[in-house]
Enzyme design. Structure first.
Site, short mmCIF file in Angstrom:
data_model
loop_
_atom_site.label_atom_id
_atom_site.label_comp_id
_atom_site.label_asym_id
_atom_site.label_seq_id
_atom_site.Cartn_x
_atom_site.Cartn_y
_atom_site.Cartn_z
N TYR A 122 -4.95 13.27 2.67
CA TYR A 122 -4.87 12.45 3.86
C TYR A 122 -3.46 11.96 4.16
CZ TYR A 122 -6.81 9.75 7.65
OH TYR A 122 -7.10 9.27 8.89
N TRP A 124 -1.28 9.87 3.01
CA TRP A 124 -0.73 8.55 2.75
C TRP A 124 -0.28 8.37 1.30
CZ3 TRP A 124 0.95 5.25 6.11
CH2 TRP A 124 0.39 5.17 7.39
#
Length: 773
Positions: A122, A124
């Site tokens: 994702y 992050w």
């Protein structure tokens, strides 16, 4: 000075702070007597306290010490298994773990093809541009496995990312190069913020952020005389410095409120007819709907008041205040993270168009401004270091919020962006970077979905719930344990990220793990290109150095950059981007839409014939209607003491909890009716699950609403139950796992309905941060 104090002072003087960065801010750090010390970047006017999560997290018991394999998978081999998430783990050596995993990847790749592998990540995970887990895993799967099934869009903006290209054009240009904080401070006269611009959101940015400017910009604007109007169930969605008026509205009713405003503008002749005629397509069709000519219901202020809880008089007065002013309409990401989330995004554009402000400095449509720190800022004028992911040989994909559907319904069809697509049959999920047990909804349904796989592999630095559900868990380093380059395309400071501490236990960098795996799959040289980490950093830095040299600017070599505190890159002018150019000359600078204009009515979307997303903005009532069994609307928004669920075990995050649990906010009167007092533990529940939370009481939240931030690590009291109680306070045991509409299939995790009661039983122990058996 005592001798011991002098010695301590000398030791600290000999241990300099070294630069580093994170998604929540540039900082520097050092180790003294085995303890980590951090301090914010000196040039940051409003530093983010989330950096204070690092000291306690660096050597926390939640860190993963060595490779682990789930016991049943090790004994019985790959295959669907109900014991995922409730099984024991067996420690193994790196050689054993990589041999097992290399064999399993080859089995799936060669037996079922790369289309049976889902590459989960994702983005992050790390601010560093080389040790960026998403780039690393995608590069590895492309090189060593021939590709993977990927995800598209995001949990934050899945609805708008699909809709905006149809109606405005470029999503990234709208959010990143449009209305800036500089323009607001200087030009805006009134800012109408639907969902607000909470500083907890704009404190973070993917990659790095050296200056948090949002608070100061709003304060300067307010002092100049700009009026901020907040439309939200939560008064805290704008900072005190904005001196905002608060319109407390029913959650999910923003589209109706916008329609009531536009209806007032139209019937009073205050809308900008010339702008609508020149710059938009489809206004007459929408106007007939607005006036009730197509369905018999005028969308006037009285109609809107009944739906929103905002009085008709307030709606009419607000419309009159907006007309003729340098007005900025802001719609937050949060509004589109709900059923029919496309509608407020679309209607926000229509409201801005009706006011005729789009393309003007400090006016128009600031979609998602304040949602993240790189929105509303200038672009860098040179490229930042970026690792190539290679070519994916698999064309298949899913919308990111449909991960559970993919595993539960392989071979079934679904609608997405006008297409009928088929969920692939996935055998192996490889996750590096991200925690779906934070981002995803209806966690009990997600637990079931993960039991259907043959194999789940996770790279993780700590025992998240995702790691606990894995078959193979590989411990990876924290950014503080490796060297990298921190950068963001909308922040000028390029940061040398020095390692501050040695790796924890047997943790390895993702790059080292993938290099060794690639060797087992015959692709090491292709993956590494023969470079060490330092050689990769030098290679990636060259992209930026060459860009500087091309512009005739100072271009320090890598060694000079590495020895410094960071290098300030040149930035592009604050020119309003493609919407300013379109306004100035729509013929020369048409929008990338079918008409070249703003699409108030979209023939393309209408042709999809999706009942839950018609061809123009439409009021579609909420699915989450409170009733006797679930009388509260739950707002599940972003936390202020961490980024998503990252470092929930850090000191700053833990200090914000109550009796170790996440804290929910209720209105004083709602709590009194249920015998709930400040500091109590409450139980939130609905048909999907239940969780515990601490509670704080406030008059800054709407009656009938309760707010509980996301990010508390999922902690089931008894993982063997079908719907166990989460004792730590993860609201995603309560949220719905359905798409925003058949158009976008975005995440709907922002709103749901719940029952709330005081919890009087013995408090269960919190084990979220304890290693599994």
């Amino acid at each position: 000075m005592p001798e011991s104090a002098a010695a301590e002072g000398n030791e600290q003087a000999e241990t300099p702070f070294r630069p580093h960065t994170s998604h929540w801010g540039v900082f520097s750090a050092r180790m003294v007597d085995g303890q980590l010390e951090v301090k914010p970047h000196a040039g940051d006017p409003d530093p983010n306290e989330i950096i204070q999560n690092f000291p306690a997290a660096l050597r926390h018991r939640a860190r993963i010490v060595q490779p682990m394999v789930r016991k049943s998978w090790l004994e019985n081999g790959p295959g669907p298994d109900e014991r995922r998430g409730r099984d024991e783990f067996v420690p193994v050596s790196w050689e054993t773990a990589l041999d097992l995993l290399g064999h399993e990847l080859a089995r799936v790749r060669d037996g079922s093809g790369p289309g049976a592998i889902f590459g989960g990540s994702y983005g992050w995970s790390s601010a560093g541009r080389f040790h960026h887990a998403q780039s690393q895993i995608h590069r590895f799967l492309n090189v060593a496995c021939g590709g993977y099934v990927r995800s598209v869009t995001s949990y934050s903006s899945g609805s708008s990312q699909v809709l905006i290209p149809h109606i405005i054009g470029d999503h990234e240009g709208l959010t990143k190069r449009n209305v800036s904080w500089e323009q607001i401070a200087e030009h805006s006269e009134i800012v109408l913020a639907f969902g607000g611009m909470a500083l907890k959101n704009s404190m973070v940015a993917g990659g790095s952020v050296s200056k948090h400017v949002e608070r100061g910009a709003m304060q300067r604007a307010a002092e100049r005389g700009c009026n901020f109007v907040l439309v939200s169930p939560l008064r805290s969605d704008l900072p005190d410095e904005a001196n905002a008026e608060w319109l407390s509205c029913v959650p999910g009713s923003d589209t109706a409120l916008m329609m009531g405003i536009v209806h007032t503008l139209v019937v009073e002749g205050r809308h900008d007819r010339a702008f609508l005629e020149r710059y938009t397509s489809g206004w007459p069709i929408f106007e007939r709907y607005l006036l009730g000519e197509t369905d018999g219901q005028p969308k006037d202020a009285e109609w809107a008041a009944a739906l929103t809880g905002v009085s008709a008089e307030e709606i009419v007065v607000l419309a009159r205040r907006l007309a003729g002013k340098r007005a900025l309409i802001v719609v937050s990401h949060s509004l589109q993270r709900a059923e029919h989330g496309e509608q407020p995004v679309w209607m926000g554009m229509v409201l801005a168009a009706a006011l005729g402000q789009i393309g003007l400095p400090g006016g128009g449509y600031g979609y998602a401004l304040g949602a993240i720190a790189y929105y509303g800022r200038r672009y860098n004028a040179v490229p930042i270091p970026t690792l190539s992911q290679g070519r994916n040989g698999v064309s298949d994909f899913i919308p990111v919020a449909r991960i559970a559907d993919m595993q539960l319904h392989p071979g079934e069809t679904y609608r997405f962006n006008g297409e009928s697509r088929t969920y692939p049959e996935i055998k192996l999920v490889y996750w590096a970077g991200g925690n779906p047990f934070h981002h995803h909804q209806d966690l009990n349904r997600l637990r079931k979905a993960f039991t259907r796989l043959d194999t789940l592999v996770v790279h993780e630095l700590a025992w998240t719930a995702t790691a606990r559900h894995a078959d193979v868990v590989l411990p990876c380093t924290m950014t503080l344990e490796r060297e990298d380059i921190g950068a963001n395309s909308n922040d000028p400071l390029l940061v040398p990220m020095h390692p501050i501490a040695p790796p924890y236990g047997e943790a390895r960098d993702d790059y080292a793990i993938f290099a060794d795996l690639a060797e087992r799959l015959g692709a090491r040289e292709t993956f590494t290109e023969g470079r060490s980490v330092r050689q990769w950093l030098e290679h990636l830095y060259e992209q930026t150095r060459a860009g500087l040299a091309e512009k005739g600017l100072a271009a320090p070599n890598f060694n000079e950059f590495w020895k410094g505190e960071g290098y300030v890159l040149p930035q592009q002018p604050d020119d309003g981007g493609y919407l300013r150019a379109f306004r100035n000359d729509p013929a020369a600078n048409p929008l990338p839409t079918p008409s070249g204009k703003l699409q108030i009515y979209s023939e393309t979307i209408a042709s999809f014939e999706e009942a839950d997303c018609p061809g123009h903005p439409t009021w579609l009532g909420p699915v989450y209607v409170p009733d006797k069994s679930t009388p509260f609307v739950l707002i599940s928004n972003q936390p202020r003491t961490r980024l998503h669920s990252q470092l929930d075990f850090g000191g700053h995050s833990v200090a914000s909890k109550l009796k170790g649990r996440e804290v929910a906010t209720m209105h004083h009167d709602d709590a009194a009716e249920r015998g709930i007092s400040e500091g109590d533990i409450i139980r939130l529940s609905n048909e999907r699950g239940a969780c515990l939370a601490g509670v704080t009481l406030s008059d800054g939240i709407r009656h009938g609403v309760i707010q509980l931030a996301t990010g508390a690590w999922y902690d089931p009291a008894d993982p063997n139950e079908e719907k166990p109680l989460c004792v730590h306070g993860n609201p995603n045991v309560l949220t719905r796992d359905i798409g925003t509409s058949a158009l976008a299939q975005g995440c709907t995790g922002q709103l749901t309905t719940v029952q709330v009661e005081r919890f009087d039983d013995n408090l269960p122990e919190i084990r979220a941060f304890d290693p599994p058996a």
